[in-house]
Design a protein around this motif. Structure first.
Motif, PDB file in Angstrom:
ATOM      1  N   SER A  12       0.816  -1.213   0.000  1.00 41.75           N
ATOM      2  CA  SER A  12       0.000   0.000   0.000  1.00 41.75           C
ATOM      3  C   SER A  12       0.850   1.263   0.000  1.00 41.75           C
ATOM      4  CB  SER A  12      -0.898   0.012   1.233  1.00 41.75           C
ATOM      5  OG  SER A  12      -0.103   0.135   2.415  1.00 41.75           O
ATOM      6  N   GLY A  13       2.075   1.141   0.491  1.00 42.39           N
ATOM      7  CA  GLY A  13       2.923   2.307   0.687  1.00 42.39           C
ATOM      8  C   GLY A  13       3.074   2.653   2.154  1.00 42.39           C
ATOM      9  N   GLY A  14       2.322   1.951   3.013  1.00 41.88           N
ATOM     10  CA  GLY A  14       2.426   2.166   4.448  1.00 41.88           C
ATOM     11  C   GLY A  14       3.466   1.252   5.083  1.00 41.88           C
ATOM     12  N   LEU A  15       3.672   1.445   6.373  1.00 38.41           N
ATOM     13  CA  LEU A  15       4.703   0.698   7.088  1.00 38.41           C
ATOM     14  C   LEU A  15       4.372  -0.783   7.185  1.00 38.41           C
ATOM     15  CD1 LEU A  15       7.286   0.535   8.778  1.00 38.41           C
ATOM     16  CD2 LEU A  15       5.931   1.217  10.772  1.00 38.41           C
ATOM     17  N   ASP A  16       3.128  -1.134   7.477  1.00 34.70           N
ATOM     18  CA  ASP A  16       2.774  -2.527   7.723  1.00 34.70           C
ATOM     19  C   ASP A  16       3.053  -3.418   6.517  1.00 34.70           C
ATOM     20  OD1 ASP A  16       1.970  -1.633  10.167  1.00 34.70           O
ATOM     21  OD2 ASP A  16      -0.167  -1.959   9.858  1.00 34.70           O
ATOM     22  N   SER A  17       2.635  -2.982   5.334  1.00 37.38           N
ATOM     23  CA  SER A  17       2.855  -3.820   4.151  1.00 37.38           C
ATOM     24  C   SER A  17       4.341  -3.929   3.826  1.00 37.38           C
ATOM     25  CB  SER A  17       2.070  -3.282   2.949  1.00 37.38           C
ATOM     26  OG  SER A  17       2.483  -1.971   2.593  1.00 37.38           O
ATOM     27  N   MET A  18       5.092  -2.856   4.083  1.00 35.80           N
ATOM     28  CA  MET A  18       6.538  -2.902   3.871  1.00 35.80           C
ATOM     29  C   MET A  18       7.179  -3.930   4.798  1.00 35.80           C
ATOM     30  SD  MET A  18       9.483   0.054   4.423  1.00 35.80           S
ATOM     31  CE  MET A  18       8.365   1.362   4.017  1.00 35.80           C
ATOM     32  N   LEU A  19       6.793  -3.924   6.072  1.00 32.00           N
ATOM     33  CA  LEU A  19       7.360  -4.859   7.036  1.00 32.00           C
ATOM     34  C   LEU A  19       6.982  -6.298   6.706  1.00 32.00           C
ATOM     35  CD1 LEU A  19       6.767  -2.950  10.394  1.00 32.00           C
ATOM     36  CD2 LEU A  19       8.965  -3.333   9.263  1.00 32.00           C
ATOM     37  N   GLU A 127      -1.793  -6.830   7.107  1.00 32.07           N
ATOM     38  CA  GLU A 127      -2.894  -6.668   8.065  1.00 32.07           C
ATOM     39  C   GLU A 127      -2.467  -7.059   9.484  1.00 32.07           C
ATOM     40  OE1 GLU A 127      -6.865  -7.977   5.885  1.00 32.07           O
ATOM     41  OE2 GLU A 127      -5.147  -9.218   5.323  1.00 32.07           O
ATOM     42  N   VAL A 128      -3.023  -6.333  10.447  1.00 34.18           N
ATOM     43  CA  VAL A 128      -2.801  -6.613  11.868  1.00 34.18           C
ATOM     44  C   VAL A 128      -4.169  -6.687  12.533  1.00 34.18           C
ATOM     45  CG1 VAL A 128      -1.893  -5.711  14.049  1.00 34.18           C
ATOM     46  CG2 VAL A 128      -0.537  -5.522  11.946  1.00 34.18           C
ATOM     47  N   VAL A 129      -4.456  -7.788  13.191  1.00 32.40           N
ATOM     48  CA  VAL A 129      -5.768  -7.972  13.797  1.00 32.40           C
ATOM     49  C   VAL A 129      -6.036  -6.882  14.833  1.00 32.40           C
ATOM     50  CG1 VAL A 129      -4.928  -9.564  15.591  1.00 32.40           C
ATOM     51  CG2 VAL A 129      -7.315  -9.633  14.865  1.00 32.40           C
ATOM     52  N   GLY A 130      -7.226  -6.289  14.743  1.00 33.83           N
ATOM     53  CA  GLY A 130      -7.631  -5.250  15.684  1.00 33.83           C
ATOM     54  C   GLY A 130      -7.196  -3.854  15.311  1.00 33.83           C
ATOM     55  N   GLN A 131      -6.507  -3.697  14.177  1.00 33.11           N
ATOM     56  CA  GLN A 131      -5.999  -2.372  13.837  1.00 33.11           C
ATOM     57  C   GLN A 131      -7.030  -1.494  13.146  1.00 33.11           C
ATOM     58  OE1 GLN A 131      -2.563  -1.177  10.889  1.00 33.11           O
ATOM     59  NE2 GLN A 131      -1.695  -1.759  12.855  1.00 33.11           N
ATOM     60  N   PRO A 157       1.914 -11.945   7.952  1.00 35.91           N
ATOM     61  CA  PRO A 157       3.106 -12.199   8.777  1.00 35.91           C
ATOM     62  C   PRO A 157       3.143 -11.443  10.092  1.00 35.91           C
ATOM     63  CG  PRO A 157       3.708 -11.830   6.474  1.00 35.91           C
ATOM     64  CD  PRO A 157       2.268 -11.459   6.603  1.00 35.91           C
ATOM     65  N   LEU A 158       2.516 -10.260  10.161  1.00 33.76           N
ATOM     66  CA  LEU A 158       2.651  -9.453  11.377  1.00 33.76           C
ATOM     67  C   LEU A 158       1.753  -9.934  12.517  1.00 33.76           C
ATOM     68  CD1 LEU A 158       2.933  -5.838   9.912  1.00 33.76           C
ATOM     69  CD2 LEU A 158       4.725  -7.532  10.349  1.00 33.76           C
ATOM     70  N   CYS A 159       0.768 -10.769  12.198  1.00 28.24           N
ATOM     71  CA  CYS A 159      -0.094 -11.287  13.270  1.00 28.24           C
ATOM     72  C   CYS A 159      -0.369 -12.780  13.110  1.00 28.24           C
ATOM     73  CB  CYS A 159      -1.409 -10.502  13.338  1.00 28.24           C
ATOM     74  SG  CYS A 159      -2.426 -10.603  11.848  1.00 28.24           S
ATOM     75  N   ALA A 160       0.425 -13.478  12.317  1.00 30.23           N
ATOM     76  CA  ALA A 160       0.178 -14.891  11.994  1.00 30.23           C
ATOM     77  C   ALA A 160       0.113 -15.787  13.222  1.00 30.23           C
ATOM     78  CB  ALA A 160       1.260 -15.394  11.034  1.00 30.23           C
TER      79      ALA A 160
END
Length: 347
Positions: A12-19, A127-131, A157-160
């Motif tokens: 998306s260009g945001g931090l989460d998708s980059m990480l 995606e991060v659950v609850g965000q 990966p960030l909440c797997a």
């Protein structure tokens, strides 16, 4: 799997998708990114047009993010197909006209199609659950996986670690122990992970990467639909909804009044499509008049437009009114006093 596994990451260009892409790439997976153009992204066009944004980086954040991770990015135009997502979302809208759950399912479905066409093995999202209250909840994650057709080929990966292992984890394409269990709206875990990777610069969308989440933009889009009597739009509509003051003195017409020189220049490109109005005697904005204005409506439009120019205090100004693709004519009008521009006219 004897060959190197391949994953496509929604960027998306945001931090989460980059990480998310970085985490999986670091496990030896071949990762390429995909970014979908819908027409509603906040960045890009408006920054390039408006003078007030001249100090902001003129960059595509998705391309920039992919470069930081060191992956190839594919930009795919889904704007035509996306119309149905915006106008008729199965799961409804969020706080404004944001069809977030339908949007995520649609984008993952398009990523799945791309994955299958290009011989990739699974899909990554940040995606991060609850965000996010509309689409990033424990109960909506299975909906996205099912409705997109991605099933357990969809890895977050960030909440797997908060969910049952997906196929990439069960098959050993990725090591589950090297994935994360982030949850909630706090960005601190992501920021800490970014620091570990040495990532110091990243965008801060905070839910604002899409104009459909913006109350003012959504109000203008709803007004457009009401005036037309149907839910429809094209990319020119979206671009014009992003700029100018929108004033509707009557149901049959609306003014879009430029706020600065950058918008004046851009809106001038629509002279063949709409009536235009400008003050000949004083510096000021160009206005587009959409709809079916009468001669009296155009005079009112000229008076309103003059109010926002340098001649606002003059008794009379010469207004140039130009029909779509036609010859201009001049009308002498008195700039409308602010008190006469009704509050309900502002879209």
């Amino acid at each position: 799997m004897s060959r190197q596994p391949k994953a496509v990451a929604l960027i998306s260009g945001g931090l989460d998708s980059m990480l998310a892409a970085q985490v999986v790439k670091d496990q030896g997976v071949h990762v390429e990114g995909i970014n979908f153009f819908t027409g509603f992204c906040v960045e890009g066009h408006t920054h390039a047009i408006r003078q007030k944004d001249k100090d902001k980086p003129k960059r595509n954040n998705a391309l920039w993010s992919a470069e930081q991770v060191g992956i190839k990015l594919h930009i795919v135009d889904i704007s035509q197909e996306y119309v149905g997502v915006v106008t008729n979302p199965k799961h409804g809208y969020g706080q404004n006209l944001n069809p977030c759950l339908d949007c995520k399912s649609f984008m993952v479905a398009k990523a799945r199609e791309w994955m299958e066409e290009n011989g990739f093995d699974f899909i990554i999202t940040g995606e991060v659950v609850g965000q996010r209250p509309k689409s990033q909840r424990r109960d909506t994650f299975p909906v996205i996986a099912d409705e997109s057709g991605a099933g357990d080929l969809l890895l977050r990966p960030l909440c797997a670690q908060r969910f049952e292992p997906t196929l990439p984890e069960r098959e050993g394409w990725v090591d589950r122990e090297q994935l994360y269990d982030f949850s909630g709206r706090s960005r601190k875990p992501q920021m800490a992970l970014a620091a570990q990777y040495g990532i110091e610069e990243y965008s801060q969308p905070a839910g604002g990467c899409c104009f459909l989440t913006d109350e003012n933009f959504s109000r203008k889009l709803a007004d457009l639909w009401e005036a037309r009597g149907s839910k429809e739009y094209d990319l020119d509509d979206i671009m014009l909804l992003k700029m100018g003051r929108h004033i509707r003195p009557a149901p049959n017409y609306k003014l879009i009044i430029a706020r600065e020189d950058g918008e004046n220049r851009f809106m001038g490109g629509y002279r063949k499509r709409f009536h235009t109005v400008r003050d000949l005697d004083n510096p000021g904005p160009l206005a587009l008049v959409q709809g079916e204005p009468s001669a009296g409506d155009l005079e009112t439009a000229a008076r309103i437009t003059a109010r926002y120019g340098k001649g606002r205090s003059a008794e009379q100004v010469r207004a140039e009114i130009t029909p779509p693709g036609g010859e201009p004519y001049v009308a002498e009008v008195a700039p409308m006093p602010p008190a006469q521009i009704a509050e309900e006219w502002h879209v």
